[in-house]
Design an enzyme around this catalytic site. Structure first.
Site, PDB file in Angstrom:
ATOM      1  N   GLU A  54      28.233  48.883  34.825  1.00 27.79           N
ATOM      2  CA  GLU A  54      29.229  49.623  34.360  1.00 27.79           C
ATOM      3  C   GLU A  54      28.715  50.887  33.643  1.00 27.79           C
ATOM      4  O   GLU A  54      27.464  50.740  32.936  1.00 27.79           O
ATOM      5  CB  GLU A  54      30.156  48.904  33.149  1.00 27.79           C
ATOM      6  CG  GLU A  54      31.340  49.609  32.671  1.00 27.79           C
ATOM      7  CD  GLU A  54      32.002  48.646  31.508  1.00 27.79           C
ATOM      8  OE1 GLU A  54      33.232  48.917  31.559  1.00 27.79           O
ATOM      9  OE2 GLU A  54      31.463  47.702  31.291  1.00 27.79           O
ATOM     10  N   LYS A  72      39.476  49.082  36.312  1.00 28.24           N
ATOM     11  CA  LYS A  72      39.321  48.139  35.531  1.00 28.24           C
ATOM     12  C   LYS A  72      40.536  47.894  34.771  1.00 28.24           C
ATOM     13  O   LYS A  72      41.362  48.853  34.150  1.00 28.24           O
ATOM     14  CB  LYS A  72      38.462  48.500  34.272  1.00 28.24           C
ATOM     15  CG  LYS A  72      37.938  47.457  33.073  1.00 28.24           C
ATOM     16  CD  LYS A  72      36.948  48.059  32.135  1.00 28.24           C
ATOM     17  CE  LYS A  72      36.656  47.070  31.276  1.00 28.24           C
ATOM     18  NZ  LYS A  72      35.401  47.758  30.361  1.00 28.24           N
ATOM     19  N   CYS A 106      33.122  44.001  33.717  1.00 27.60           N
ATOM     20  CA  CYS A 106      32.932  43.819  32.203  1.00 27.60           C
ATOM     21  C   CYS A 106      34.100  42.837  31.757  1.00 27.60           C
ATOM     22  O   CYS A 106      33.960  41.663  31.999  1.00 27.60           O
ATOM     23  CB  CYS A 106      32.538  45.039  31.664  1.00 27.60           C
ATOM     24  SG  CYS A 106      31.564  44.705  30.057  1.00 27.60           S
TER      25      CYS A 106
END
Length: 276
Positions: free
Chosen positions: A43, A120, A163
């Site tokens: 990321e 995301k 993440c």
């Protein structure tokens, strides 16, 4: 194909995009020479600066980075995953008017084309006992649409996430229901939260979905307040850690086999035993 050679690239990215890009090219080339077919970057790979995301995404540099990465994938004949990179457009092509960006994962094919993107979903708005103290991703990032994404890589079904997503098991169950065999978790996990939970969360997502899981993290000090944990790792469908890095930049290459996944699911067919 019955096997796939995967690579994790671990970096200490800075707020200087061209330096980050040079390091990416160096490590990706090395991993490809070691036989990697699927190479995954972490990321915030090209810019570790939340407040600078919008400026980068609006600049001429944006296209230069994506073009360079596409050409790299084509030159090396690999699938290359940008763990996240800011985008000012939604998947439908609409420009984000709030001043924020989408935190977008890009999958580039061996021909240099864009195969898939994932924005995301879960944003890291938390308090952490470290020098930063608190994180508020929603100030600069707009959450993506609730669209779990699975992409084909040489016959392997690869599920996409980023993440903080890893703390939400329902996303990974949906990816497994779509046929995912390998789950990707590019990340910039803080040192404190990483030390506490990184390994446990990756192993749990592997065990409960009976998938390979590749966690690809940032590492080290990015500025005077931000430290990430590293320890990029590959887990088997049984939850065994197959390979891991420490807390320095680098990479590993490892082959995964469908026979291991089939054996796990045949011996303990948990997914078919679900009642809820």
């Amino acid at each position: 194909m019955e096997s796939l050679s995967v690579a994790a690239i671990q970096l200490t990215s800075s707020n200087t995009w061209h330096e980050n890009l040079l390091e990416v090219k160096r490590l990706v080339t090395a991993a490809a020479k070691d036989g990697a077919r699927l190479v995954v970057l972490p990321e915030n790979v090209f810019l570790f600066d939340g407040k600078g995301m919008r400026r980068l995404a609006e600049s001429d540099v944006q296209q230069q980075i994506l073009t360079d990465v596409s050409e790299l994938a084509k030159e090396l004949d690999i699938f290359l995953v940008i763990g996240s990179h800011p985008s000012i457009q939604t998947e439908s092509g609409e420009t984000i008017s709030s001043g924020r960006v989408r935190q977008t994962l890009w999958v580039i094919g061996p021909d240099g084309s864009l195969l898939e993107r994932y924005d995301k979903i879960h944003l890291f708005d938390v308090t952490v006992d470290d020098k930063a103290g608190s994180y508020l991703e929603s100030e600069v990032i707009e959450p993506g649409d609730l669209l779990p994404k699975v992409v084909d890589v040489d016959g392997f079904k690869v599920g996409l996430s980023i993440c903080y997503d890893v703390r939400f098991p329902e996303l990974y169950r949906q990816l497994a229901e779509q046929g995912a065999e390998l789950l990707l978790v590019p990340a910039a996990f803080t040192y404190v939260t990483g030390k506490a939970h990184w390994a446990t969360l990756l192993a749990a997502r592997a065990i409960e979905n009976q998938c390979f899981v590749l966690g690809v993290n940032q590492c080290g000090w990015h500025n005077e307040k931000r430290q990430t944990y590293g320890h990029s790792s590959l887990y088997s469908p049984f939850g065994d850690k197959q390979l891991s890095l420490s807390e320095e930049p680098g990479y590993f290459v490892q082959q995964i086999h469908k026979s291991d996944l089939i054996k796990c699911r045949d011996k303990m067919p948990c997914l078919s035993h679900r009642r809820l």
